[in-house]
Design an enzyme around this catalytic site. Sequence first.
Site, PDB file in Angstrom:
ATOM      1  N   LYS A  90       0.841  -1.182   0.000  1.00  0.00           N
ATOM      2  CA  LYS A  90       0.000   0.000   0.000  1.00  0.00           C
ATOM      3  C   LYS A  90       0.887   1.246   0.000  1.00  0.00           C
ATOM      4  CE  LYS A  90      -4.187   1.876   2.084  1.00  0.00           C
ATOM      5  NZ  LYS A  90      -5.131   1.846   3.230  1.00  0.00           N
ATOM      6  N   CYS A 188      -4.003   8.297  -7.620  1.00  0.00           N
ATOM      7  CA  CYS A 188      -5.093   8.205  -6.653  1.00  0.00           C
ATOM      8  C   CYS A 188      -6.080   9.341  -6.927  1.00  0.00           C
ATOM      9  CB  CYS A 188      -4.549   8.304  -5.234  1.00  0.00           C
ATOM     10  SG  CYS A 188      -5.835   8.187  -3.965  1.00  0.00           S
ATOM     11  N   LYS A 226       2.354   4.673 -12.143  1.00  0.00           N
ATOM     12  CA  LYS A 226       0.968   4.209 -12.174  1.00  0.00           C
ATOM     13  C   LYS A 226       0.067   5.333 -12.677  1.00  0.00           C
ATOM     14  CE  LYS A 226      -2.395   1.633  -9.395  1.00  0.00           C
ATOM     15  NZ  LYS A 226      -2.638   1.012  -8.065  1.00  0.00           N
TER      16      LYS A 226
END
Length: 424
Positions: A90, A188, A226
């Site tokens: 995480k 995110c 990402k």
Amino acid sequence: MASLDFTQIRTRNPMSELALNRSRMRLPRRNRVGFRVVAAGEGQAEPDLSVTVNGLHMPNPFVIGSGPPGTNYTVMKRAFDEGWGAVIAKTVSLDAAKVINVTPRYARLRADSNGSAKGQIIGWENIELISDRPLETMLKEFKQLKEEYPDRILIASIMEEYNKAAWEELIDRVEQTGVDAFEINFSCPHGMPERRMGAAVGQDCALLEEVCGWINAKATIPVWAKMTPNITDISQPARVALKSGCEGIAAINTIMSVMGIDLKTLRPEPCVEGYSTPGGYSSKAVHPIALGKVLNIAKMMKAEFNDADYSLSGIGGVETGGDAAEFILLGANTVQVCTGVMMHGYGLVKKLCAELKDFMKLHNFSSIEDFRGASLPYFTTHTDLVRRQREAIEQRKAVKKGLQSDKDWTGDGFVKETESMVSN
């Protein structure tokens, strides 16, 4: 269909014994041919699921995606023990004290009417933030995992504010634990962009280029960027990340969404003290969108970069080996699973490996590289589809040229009708 493998077995032959009684001569017993049923494919070599990505060797392409399944030592250890190819922890940052989660923070979409508790889960929304555990705690656990599993791949997901010194400090401290690679969370969609983190960087190519430059000047291990799907053309930030020194791209992170409204209370889900905020959408329903985004990145990488030097990790709605095969057919080297583990558990990897092997056996593929990117050439433009269909129709008409029966001859067109059936 079963195949037959014939072996000889000894049996009594009544006719031979009758002949023996009549002639009083000792005759050798005759051998009859017996058989056994063998399952189809017996003896076929098992497909090899192992992959080597940016110099990192994994026993299979299935990677725990960054999120709750990689939130502490206990669950990451469980992932390695179950057989996952790699684990991405995480996301961590320098100051976990700024990370405050709420509960509930998940909501599900089912394939049924609004509010149903019976339909199949096809969508999953989260408003969860990055790790709220102290960085020092996570670093100790990274180090412990690498000491206990030195041959397994542990990837640290990291995120920081727009501050070069903070990025450099985070990279240095995490690298010292012995992790194998970094995945940079530029994607995110909720909470973190308010602090100029996550998708706030991934959606701004100029900012992304600058931050990637800081990261790649400092990091001494492979770096994956990402990507956020919440952008018009995902290939643009992917291109910037690769040109700025990243060795790999991971896509996609979750899609910005509102899960729904409770039609009884009129409040949004997930509901926290009567309120909510848009969050990240994942699970089965995002799979086609993720495939489209990965396709765009893969085409760009194939056209502009040396495919052997860079990697692509596909993410989005993977629950079966077939789902994974689709990402690989579009050029992905590895496939990440996060929500699928939250729904089905860490043992899911065994099912994924078995189903991917079944797919490979069906097509006689012996390795992942045998079919990676195999479907890319079949994507084209709509204009090209129109051209191809027009040509195909004309070819089918040409095949039908000529008279099919004597009744089709006419007096007026006799010469042309004759010519239509001449081959040279």
